[in-house]
Design a protein around this motif. Structure first.
Motif, PDB file in Angstrom:
ATOM      1  N   HIS A   1      54.417  40.028  37.787  1.00 34.64           N
ATOM      2  CA  HIS A   1      53.644  38.789  37.687  1.00 34.64           C
ATOM      3  C   HIS A   1      53.970  37.866  38.848  1.00 34.64           C
ATOM      4  O   HIS A   1      54.406  36.738  38.667  1.00 34.64           O
TER       5      HIS A   1
ATOM      6  N   ARG B   1      50.715  41.524  42.254  1.00 27.66           N
ATOM      7  CA  ARG B   1      49.272  41.545  42.541  1.00 27.66           C
ATOM      8  C   ARG B   1      48.989  42.538  43.666  1.00 27.66           C
ATOM      9  O   ARG B   1      48.019  43.293  43.607  1.00 27.66           O
ATOM     10  N   SER B   2      49.854  42.528  44.676  1.00 23.23           N
ATOM     11  CA  SER B   2      49.662  43.476  45.776  1.00 23.23           C
ATOM     12  C   SER B   2      49.837  44.910  45.281  1.00 23.23           C
ATOM     13  O   SER B   2      49.094  45.807  45.690  1.00 23.23           O
TER      14      SER B   2
ATOM     15  N   ILE C   1      49.199  46.121  42.317  1.00 20.48           N
ATOM     16  CA  ILE C   1      48.008  46.516  41.570  1.00 20.48           C
ATOM     17  C   ILE C   1      46.841  46.738  42.529  1.00 20.48           C
ATOM     18  O   ILE C   1      46.060  47.681  42.364  1.00 20.48           O
ATOM     19  N   ALA C   2      46.752  45.901  43.554  1.00 16.98           N
ATOM     20  CA  ALA C   2      45.692  46.079  44.546  1.00 16.98           C
ATOM     21  C   ALA C   2      45.843  47.418  45.257  1.00 16.98           C
ATOM     22  O   ALA C   2      44.866  48.140  45.467  1.00 16.98           O
TER      23      ALA C   2
ATOM     24  N   ARG D   1      47.293  50.057  44.050  1.00 13.14           N
ATOM     25  CA  ARG D   1      46.991  51.106  43.084  1.00 13.14           C
ATOM     26  C   ARG D   1      45.476  51.296  42.936  1.00 13.14           C
ATOM     27  O   ARG D   1      44.979  52.416  42.965  1.00 13.14           O
ATOM     28  N   ASP D   2      44.755  50.184  42.791  1.00  9.48           N
ATOM     29  CA  ASP D   2      43.332  50.292  42.472  1.00  9.48           C
ATOM     30  C   ASP D   2      42.479  50.616  43.692  1.00  9.48           C
ATOM     31  O   ASP D   2      41.449  51.271  43.566  1.00  9.48           O
ATOM     32  N   ASP D   3      42.841  50.108  44.863  1.00  7.27           N
ATOM     33  CA  ASP D   3      42.056  50.376  46.072  1.00  7.27           C
ATOM     34  C   ASP D   3      42.897  50.005  47.286  1.00  7.27           C
ATOM     35  O   ASP D   3      42.905  48.858  47.715  1.00  7.27           O
TER      36      ASP D   3
ATOM     37  N   ALA E   1      40.952  48.486  50.319  1.00  9.17           N
ATOM     38  CA  ALA E   1      40.598  47.082  50.135  1.00  9.17           C
ATOM     39  C   ALA E   1      41.846  46.215  50.243  1.00  9.17           C
ATOM     40  O   ALA E   1      41.829  45.153  50.864  1.00  9.17           O
TER      41      ALA E   1
ATOM     42  N   PRO F   1      40.027  40.702  28.602  1.00  6.50           N
ATOM     43  CA  PRO F   1      39.166  40.961  29.753  1.00  6.50           C
ATOM     44  C   PRO F   1      38.042  41.939  29.425  1.00  6.50           C
ATOM     45  O   PRO F   1      37.151  42.150  30.222  1.00  6.50           O
TER      46      PRO F   1
ATOM     47  N   SER G   1      35.714  41.655  27.199  1.00  7.49           N
ATOM     48  CA  SER G   1      34.426  40.995  26.962  1.00  7.49           C
ATOM     49  C   SER G   1      33.894  40.431  28.275  1.00  7.49           C
ATOM     50  O   SER G   1      34.351  39.424  28.766  1.00  7.49           O
ATOM     51  N   VAL G   2      32.946  41.122  28.824  1.00  2.85           N
ATOM     52  CA  VAL G   2      32.487  40.740  30.158  1.00  2.85           C
ATOM     53  C   VAL G   2      31.029  40.294  30.098  1.00  2.85           C
ATOM     54  O   VAL G   2      30.136  40.957  30.601  1.00  2.85           O
TER      55      VAL G   2
ATOM     56  N   ALA H   1      29.562  37.805  31.744  1.00  3.04           N
ATOM     57  CA  ALA H   1      29.840  36.843  32.792  1.00  3.04           C
ATOM     58  C   ALA H   1      28.815  35.716  32.775  1.00  3.04           C
ATOM     59  O   ALA H   1      27.625  35.973  32.866  1.00  3.04           O
TER      60      ALA H   1
ATOM     61  N   GLN I   1      26.735  33.793  34.409  1.00  2.22           N
ATOM     62  CA  GLN I   1      26.183  33.793  35.775  1.00  2.22           C
ATOM     63  C   GLN I   1      25.556  32.446  36.061  1.00  2.22           C
ATOM     64  O   GLN I   1      24.824  31.922  35.253  1.00  2.22           O
ATOM     65  N   GLN I   2      25.912  31.898  37.216  1.00  4.04           N
ATOM     66  CA  GLN I   2      25.256  30.639  37.560  1.00  4.04           C
ATOM     67  C   GLN I   2      24.212  30.848  38.619  1.00  4.04           C
ATOM     68  O   GLN I   2      24.427  31.512  39.575  1.00  4.04           O
TER      69      GLN I   2
END
Lengths: 344, 274
Positions: free
Chosen positions: A190, A195-196, A198-199, A201-203, A206, A336, A338-339, A341, A343-344
């Motif tokens: 945390h 965060r890095s 997880i980033a 890991r996921d991609d 990116a 998370p 429930s998505v 979103a 949208q605006q």
């Protein structure tokens, strides 16, 4: 800046006090058999939570945890071995070493540090790989470490191993290290660092394009994981009081991976739950096995359960979510999942 | 600006002193396939450059070369006098090059705001020890990061959805999140790879305005790949056209619109004679 006395911290402190009381009661009432199982839970929490740094959060599937345990186990055993046992077993080592006995806590930390130091060059090499290739390479590390342990006679005594250690690992050390490990892993995950991870890991592409030094993140996660692997190995060595190369087996490495997968890689609390379940479940099943005189059935049941688990709940019990004590007494946080979103 | 059918080769290395971005003879081959060759560009600071070309012309390859995802086989890239040819992606991010991807690449396992914070970590990365011990310096750093992230999310109209997962947004919002992450790097050069792809006309117009606004307010130099010709003609001051890995034209929109080689690349040989 928020005050340190938050609801979260009060709950956590309360939980810690509760843990201490429970451990105290257990220590006073349970017999040796059950105490050893509880100690094992603490040790496996250390191992699983730390393996989570690489396998769960950074996405580097390592099978080498038992290798770092072996390094930590042998290092600490050499440091704490009582003088009498030393004279018998380590006669070939220099005299100054034969007279140097380190206290257990120090030896545990040293075991972790040496594992971390060795993880640096190892990581520089194996982390060039990813995915299955990395898994196989880390398994190779375990083979190398075991083969050194089997053949470096003057230091490891080869297949005879090191024995006559004091049974230093008690409930307090096992769970003390478990709490430290959870704390460190939780803080790392945390944080910008997590965060890095997880980033990555996921991609990882990116992540790199967003300024993340991918290799450094992976290397630090690997080294931190190795440190606690070494600590876990030291704890295990001083529970068993004797270690041989087969102590740090493929089975052990896979058991920790299974604990992590069952609990949910990518969840700190999940790794704790996985460690608890996979320590207790085999004990209960072995007990039943004996009672009904069906030798070997417990293994089959566990294996079948694992297969079923992988089919129906591949993400593990917790998935990427956390069981956070401070949220038990509050409103349910928005999951998370429930998505819708806005949208605006 | 318009330097004709500028097939700028190695001669571009002798560019005017102090140019913001100087690319010369840039090329890459994959096996036997030449994805890009002899690409040259001199870009002044604060420009908005469009890059167009048919599919497979080498546009994304160019961005991959400029952001370090692919190492060039030939040529050089110099940003503000610093040679950044073949540098690693995170080094380039640090040097001030940020990008978005054609196929959106937000981090699935992180919330919208955490996606932005990953990029903000480039300029605010605490040590492991201060992280573990939760030092005051660490906490104030994280407080600053939070503020910066919120400001960026507000700018891109994402603040209300900041706690949703990074891939849980509608398409247009995910594009904006990618741009927010790129801006979080505080770049000097922003590369946008088909930002309007898959957007409906309303979203496209909103995005066009957003890009112009970002260009203005941040004083950024922007390179923009786009298939939507209307979009690019209205947004960019200068356009480069790629075809089969070659630069075939370079100039103002009005010049590009009438350029024979461009018309040929898009409509086929002989089309401009008709």
């Amino acid at each position: 800046m928020k005050s340190i006395i938050t609801r979260k911290n009060v709950v956590l402190l309360g939980g810690l006090v509760l843990l201490v009381i429970l451990l105290g009661v257990a220590d006073a009432t349970l017999n040796n058999y059950y105490l050893r199982i509880l100690q094992l839970i603490g040790i496996y929490i250390v191992l699983t939570a730390s393996l989570n740094l690489t396998n769960g959060f950074t996405g580097d599937f390592s099978l080498g945890h038992a290798a770092f345990m072996a390094i930590g186990g042998y290092t600490s055993a050499l440091l704490t071995m009582p003088l009498a046992a030393r004279a018998l077993q380590l006669a070939e080592l220099p005299v100054w070493f034969q007279e140097f006995v380190s206290p257990f806590p120090l030896a545990t930390v040293f075991g972790g540090i040496l594992a971390a130091i060795i993880a640096l060059p190892v990581g520089l090499v194996v982390l060039r790989l990813r995915g299955h290739y990395l898994a196989v390479a880390t398994l190779g590390l375990l083979i190398i470490v075991k083969s050194i342990a089997s053949n470096w006679e003057p230091v490891t005594r080869g297949a005879r191993g090191l024995s006559g250690l004091n049974a230093e690992t008690n409930l307090w050390w096992a769970f003390g290290w478990a709490v430290i490990t959870i704390f460190v892993v939780w803080r790392m995950v945390h944080s910008p660092f997590g965060r890095s991870m997880i980033a990555v890991r996921d991609d990882s592409v990116a992540a790199a394009s967003r300024g993340v030094h991918v290799f450094r993140i992976r290397l630090v996660a690997f080294i931190m994981s190795a440190f606690f692997g070494g600590v876990g190995g030291a704890l295990l060595a001083h529970q068993l009081t004797a270690i041989t190369p087969p102590t740090f087996s493929f089975d052990l490495t896979f058991l920790i991976v299974i604990m992590l997968v069952i609990g949910g890689s990518g969840s700190v609390t999940g790794s704790v739950i996985g460690a608890i379940i996979m320590t207790i479940l085999p004990v209960i099943l072995r007990d039943l096995e004996r009672r009904f005189d069906l030798p070997g059935v417990s293994q089959i049941i566990i294996a079948a359960a694992l297969i079923a688990f992988m089919i129906f709940r591949r993400q593990g019990l917790m998935g990427h979510r956390e069981l956070h004590p401070s949220t038990w007494f509050m409103k349910k946080p928005a999951t998370p999942a429930s998505v819708d979103a806005p949208q605006q | 600006m318009a330097n004709g059918t500028g097939v700028a080769g190695a001669s571009a290395a002798t560019a005017s002193e102090g140019a913001f971005l100087e690319v010369a003879g840039l090329g890459v081959t994959f096996g036997g396939l030449t994805a890009l060759s002899g690409f040259g560009l001199n870009l002044e600071q604060g420009r908005l450059l469009g890059i167009i070309g048919p599919n497979g012309a080498g546009k994304t390859t160019l961005f991959n070369l400029l952001t370090g995802l692919v190492r060039p086989t030939t040529g050089s890239v110099v940003l503000e006098g610093r040679d950044i040819t073949g540098a690693k992606p995170h080094v380039l991010a640090d040097a001030g090059v940020a990008r978005t991807f054609q196929n959106i690449r937000n981090i699935r396992g992180l919330s919208v705001i955490d996606n932005v914070k990953v990029a903000l970590g480039l300029h605010e990365s605490p040590s492991l020890l201060s992280t573990i011990f939760f030092t005051p310096a660490y906490r104030s750093g994280q407080f600053r990061t939070e503020q910066k992230a919120r400001t960026l999310l507000q700018l891109l109209n994402l603040d209300d959805v900041r706690n949703l997962p990074g891939d849980g947004l509608p398409y247009g919002a995910q594009r904006r999140l990618e741009i927010a992450c790129a801006l979080a790097l505080e770049p000097k050069l922003l590369l946008l790879d088909e930002p309007a792809a898959g957007m409906n006309p309303t979203e496209t117009i909103e995005l066009m305005e957003l890009i112009k606004r970002v260009h203005r307010e941040f004083g950024l130099t922007i390179m923009l790949i786009e298939h939507n010709v209307h979009f690019i003609m209205n947004t960019c001051e200068r356009i480069q056209v790629l075809n089969y890995g070659q630069l075939i034209a370079d100039g103002e929109p009005s010049y590009i619109r009438k350029h024979p080689a461009v018309i040929e690349a898009y409509l086929g040989a002989g089309a401009h004679d008709a």
